[in-house]
Design a protein around this motif. Sequence first.
Motif, mmCIF file in Angstrom:
data_model
loop_
_atom_site.group_PDB
_atom_site.id
_atom_site.type_symbol
_atom_site.label_atom_id
_atom_site.label_comp_id
_atom_site.label_asym_id
_atom_site.label_seq_id
_atom_site.Cartn_x
_atom_site.Cartn_y
_atom_site.Cartn_z
ATOM 1 N N THR A 28 0.811 -1.216 0.000
ATOM 2 C CA THR A 28 0.000 0.000 0.000
ATOM 3 C C THR A 28 0.847 1.270 0.000
ATOM 4 O O THR A 28 0.367 2.336 -0.394
ATOM 5 N N GLY A 29 2.091 1.162 0.429
ATOM 6 C CA GLY A 29 2.956 2.341 0.462
ATOM 7 C C GLY A 29 3.907 2.447 -0.699
ATOM 8 O O GLY A 29 4.808 3.293 -0.697
ATOM 9 N N ASP A 30 3.740 1.609 -1.718
ATOM 10 C CA ASP A 30 4.636 1.602 -2.876
ATOM 11 C C ASP A 30 4.571 2.945 -3.599
ATOM 12 O O ASP A 30 3.491 3.411 -3.986
ATOM 13 N N SER A 31 5.731 3.576 -3.804
ATOM 14 C CA SER A 31 5.783 4.875 -4.477
ATOM 15 C C SER A 31 5.335 4.796 -5.931
ATOM 16 O O SER A 31 5.005 5.830 -6.540
ATOM 17 N N ALA A 32 5.312 3.591 -6.505
ATOM 18 C CA ALA A 32 4.888 3.437 -7.893
ATOM 19 C C ALA A 32 3.439 3.856 -8.090
ATOM 20 O O ALA A 32 3.055 4.271 -9.185
ATOM 21 N N PHE A 33 2.627 3.739 -7.043
ATOM 22 C CA PHE A 33 1.227 4.157 -7.161
ATOM 23 C C PHE A 33 1.151 5.657 -7.425
ATOM 24 O O PHE A 33 0.381 6.124 -8.267
ATOM 25 N N GLU A 34 1.973 6.400 -6.699
ATOM 26 C CA GLU A 34 1.992 7.851 -6.877
ATOM 27 C C GLU A 34 2.570 8.229 -8.239
ATOM 28 O O GLU A 34 2.016 9.071 -8.954
ATOM 29 N N GLU A 35 3.670 7.574 -8.612
ATOM 30 C CA GLU A 35 4.362 7.927 -9.850
ATOM 31 C C GLU A 35 3.610 7.484 -11.098
ATOM 32 O O GLU A 35 3.616 8.178 -12.116
#
Length: 232
Positions: A28-35
Amino acid sequence: MGIIGEKLDVDFVISTGDNFYDRGLKGTGDSAFEESFSKIYNAPSLQKEWYSEIVEFFFVDTTPFVDKYFIDPEDEVYDWKGILPRRNYLSTLLKELDSSIKDSNAKWKIVVGHHTLKSAGTHGDTQELLHHLLPILEENKVDFYLNGHDHCLQHISSINSPLQYFTSGGGSKAWRGDINWMDPKELKFYYDGQGFMSLQITHSQANFTFFDIFGNILHQWASTKPLLHSAI
């Protein structure tokens, strides 16, 4: 996409998958979601999630149907704990889908999956879905099947039933330069490039429009249904 979304005043957006390459999200904290998601689809016009009773969407987990992911994993490691035993999982999924569609009172019924049913793109038809899923869609008179997987835009019209197939997979990895030619009676539109698709739907009409990344219209198609009238 955001500009067209504002012009059309879209009510909701559907993703057909392949948002997070190459191995999905780690948590859930993977930065790929934001990027790869939040910073990409950040236009104000896309920040909506409305629902209408005239249409019902049925989302299908298509990945477990595909045999090669089990017998030829292509050096990828998949975690299948959530779907084993596979046969039971698929049987339950199909029964629940069939029951849900039959129980629906919506005027328009649309099934969404990641993998293609029919396609002129690189991956082509998904035989397992043609065998297991298509009979349910045809029996229940589903109007449209929407998918991603092939990195192109396409519209395929079934010869044997009213079912229409729409691929909206032009978000990335497009321009592959290959196409499996189909009967022109089936293949109504094919675009080997980046773009997206919109759907405007009312009680009596569904309008599909394909756009390139600049918002230029590439293909339009409409389906109509008679309005039902009652007398007292």
